[in-house]
Design a protein around this motif. Sequence first.
Motif, mmCIF file in Angstrom:
data_model
loop_
_atom_site.group_PDB
_atom_site.id
_atom_site.type_symbol
_atom_site.label_atom_id
_atom_site.label_comp_id
_atom_site.label_asym_id
_atom_site.label_seq_id
_atom_site.Cartn_x
_atom_site.Cartn_y
_atom_site.Cartn_z
ATOM 1 N N ILE A 76 0.888 -1.164 0.000
ATOM 2 C CA ILE A 76 0.000 0.000 0.000
ATOM 3 C C ILE A 76 0.924 1.211 0.000
ATOM 4 O O ILE A 76 1.553 1.536 1.011
ATOM 5 N N ASN A 77 1.049 1.814 -1.168
ATOM 6 C CA ASN A 77 1.941 2.967 -1.272
ATOM 7 C C ASN A 77 1.419 4.109 -0.417
ATOM 8 O O ASN A 77 2.159 4.728 0.334
ATOM 9 N N CYS A 79 -2.626 5.379 1.380
ATOM 10 C CA CYS A 79 -4.082 5.344 1.497
ATOM 11 C C CYS A 79 -4.487 6.481 2.425
ATOM 12 O O CYS A 79 -4.047 6.530 3.577
ATOM 13 N N GLU B 58 -4.954 -9.923 5.535
ATOM 14 C CA GLU B 58 -4.070 -8.752 5.643
ATOM 15 C C GLU B 58 -4.836 -7.552 6.200
ATOM 16 O O GLU B 58 -4.259 -6.701 6.877
ATOM 17 N N LEU B 59 -6.144 -7.508 5.946
ATOM 18 C CA LEU B 59 -6.931 -6.388 6.462
ATOM 19 C C LEU B 59 -7.156 -6.533 7.964
ATOM 20 O O LEU B 59 -7.214 -5.540 8.690
ATOM 21 N N LEU B 62 -4.024 -5.216 9.449
ATOM 22 C CA LEU B 62 -4.016 -3.743 9.433
ATOM 23 C C LEU B 62 -4.865 -3.177 10.567
ATOM 24 O O LEU B 62 -4.479 -2.195 11.212
ATOM 25 N N GLU B 63 -6.020 -3.789 10.823
ATOM 26 C CA GLU B 63 -6.887 -3.305 11.901
ATOM 27 C C GLU B 63 -6.211 -3.499 13.261
ATOM 28 O O GLU B 63 -6.257 -2.605 14.111
ATOM 29 N N CYS B 92 -5.601 8.408 9.781
ATOM 30 C CA CYS B 92 -5.970 9.231 8.626
ATOM 31 C C CYS B 92 -5.149 8.889 7.379
ATOM 32 O O CYS B 92 -5.517 9.314 6.282
ATOM 33 N N LYS B 93 -4.049 8.151 7.536
ATOM 34 C CA LYS B 93 -3.248 7.821 6.358
ATOM 35 C C LYS B 93 -2.410 6.559 6.617
ATOM 36 O O LYS B 93 -1.907 6.369 7.728
ATOM 37 N N LEU B 94 -2.283 5.728 5.595
ATOM 38 C CA LEU B 94 -1.356 4.607 5.584
ATOM 39 C C LEU B 94 -0.298 4.899 4.526
ATOM 40 O O LEU B 94 -0.627 5.387 3.444
ATOM 41 N N LYS B 95 0.960 4.578 4.833
ATOM 42 C CA LYS B 95 2.033 4.848 3.875
ATOM 43 C C LYS B 95 3.043 3.695 3.871
ATOM 44 O O LYS B 95 3.351 3.143 4.926
ATOM 45 N N LYS B 96 3.554 3.409 2.686
ATOM 46 C CA LYS B 96 4.700 2.510 2.526
ATOM 47 C C LYS B 96 4.492 1.162 3.218
ATOM 48 O O LYS B 96 5.367 0.686 3.945
ATOM 49 N N PHE B 97 3.328 0.572 2.995
ATOM 50 C CA PHE B 97 3.063 -0.737 3.597
ATOM 51 C C PHE B 97 3.557 -1.858 2.706
ATOM 52 O O PHE B 97 3.375 -1.831 1.496
ATOM 53 N N GLU B 98 4.179 -2.840 3.338
ATOM 54 C CA GLU B 98 4.588 -4.054 2.651
ATOM 55 C C GLU B 98 4.022 -5.239 3.411
ATOM 56 O O GLU B 98 4.177 -5.325 4.629
ATOM 57 N N ILE B 99 3.348 -6.124 2.693
ATOM 58 C CA ILE B 99 2.723 -7.297 3.309
ATOM 59 C C ILE B 99 3.446 -8.532 2.790
ATOM 60 O O ILE B 99 3.535 -8.739 1.574
ATOM 61 N N TYR B 100 3.967 -9.323 3.710
ATOM 62 C CA TYR B 100 4.800 -10.463 3.315
ATOM 63 C C TYR B 100 4.077 -11.795 3.425
ATOM 64 O O TYR B 100 4.178 -12.644 2.554
ATOM 65 N N MET B 136 5.276 -10.181 9.323
ATOM 66 C CA MET B 136 4.146 -10.379 8.417
ATOM 67 C C MET B 136 3.880 -9.141 7.570
ATOM 68 O O MET B 136 3.525 -9.230 6.404
#
Lengths: 135, 147
Positions: A76-77, A79, B58-59, B62-63, B92-100, B136
């Motif tokens: 996710i670059n 959101c 994965e969601l 995230l929660e 308010c924002k998600l950035k640079k997420f990597e899910i393995y 993860m």
Amino acid sequence: MSYQYNNMNRDTFYSHVSVESKDDSTLFIVRLNPDHPIYEGHFPGNPIVPSVCSLQIIKECVEHLQNGEKLFYRTINQCKYHNAINPNITPFLSISLKIRKKEEEGIGISATIFHENTTFVTLQSQLSVKHIATR
Amino acid sequence: MIIPNKPILQNEQILDYIPQRPPMFMIDAYYGYIGEATYSSLVIRPDNIFSEGDLFSELGMLEFMAQAGIVQFGTLNKTADDKTKPMLGFICKLKKFEIYQLPHIGEFLYAKVEKDFSSAHLATLFITAYTDSTIMIKGYFDVLSIQ
């Protein structure tokens, strides 16, 4: 198409109303179910669509365009959550979806969730058609 | 990765720090600061709404991470004898997420929350979620105060 959260199969979280593709983008209209039990916890007396559930809706829209193939978020670059979604006030949502690139490693997408002039979520991410490796 | 084992808040005690309630309540234990980071954990149960088959989505991760971040945000500048309400925040924002990878049902999922930036009403948190020995997912959350 609709999504039923695990262990909550008696209620559908949302359902698709229409799908329309034009040029390089697709517009989905969905209808939220404000009576879904997820709102008992998010939040009591003040139902707000959980941010991760908006990502679930977008993922399912991409899966719809991929003929129902199961997808996973890989990256996710960015959101951004611009406004909260109250399913009683805004039961209908529009999702504008662009497939930016298809590569062996995944599908790059840009998506916006909005209703009329209000933007709720903007997303740039990559999804994978491969199952995420598990141990 | 650190496996914390002495929670300072468990189950219902955590409800003072986050607005989510079942079935969206995703933290079993909060361990407070160990070094520069705070830690939380969740046992992934088959009846969790984000469990799919024998995996946790994965969601769901995230929660869990978001709530782990909000607990740390709520405890910023708050001492143990401070009886005022914790500061509630929202992502308010998600950035640079990597899910393995996706964790399995029955596993302990941990979140390590590191403060990247904070001001009176906004914080950027770098959060890593992991099981015993495997990362993860990781990425940045921006949390904004709602008070």
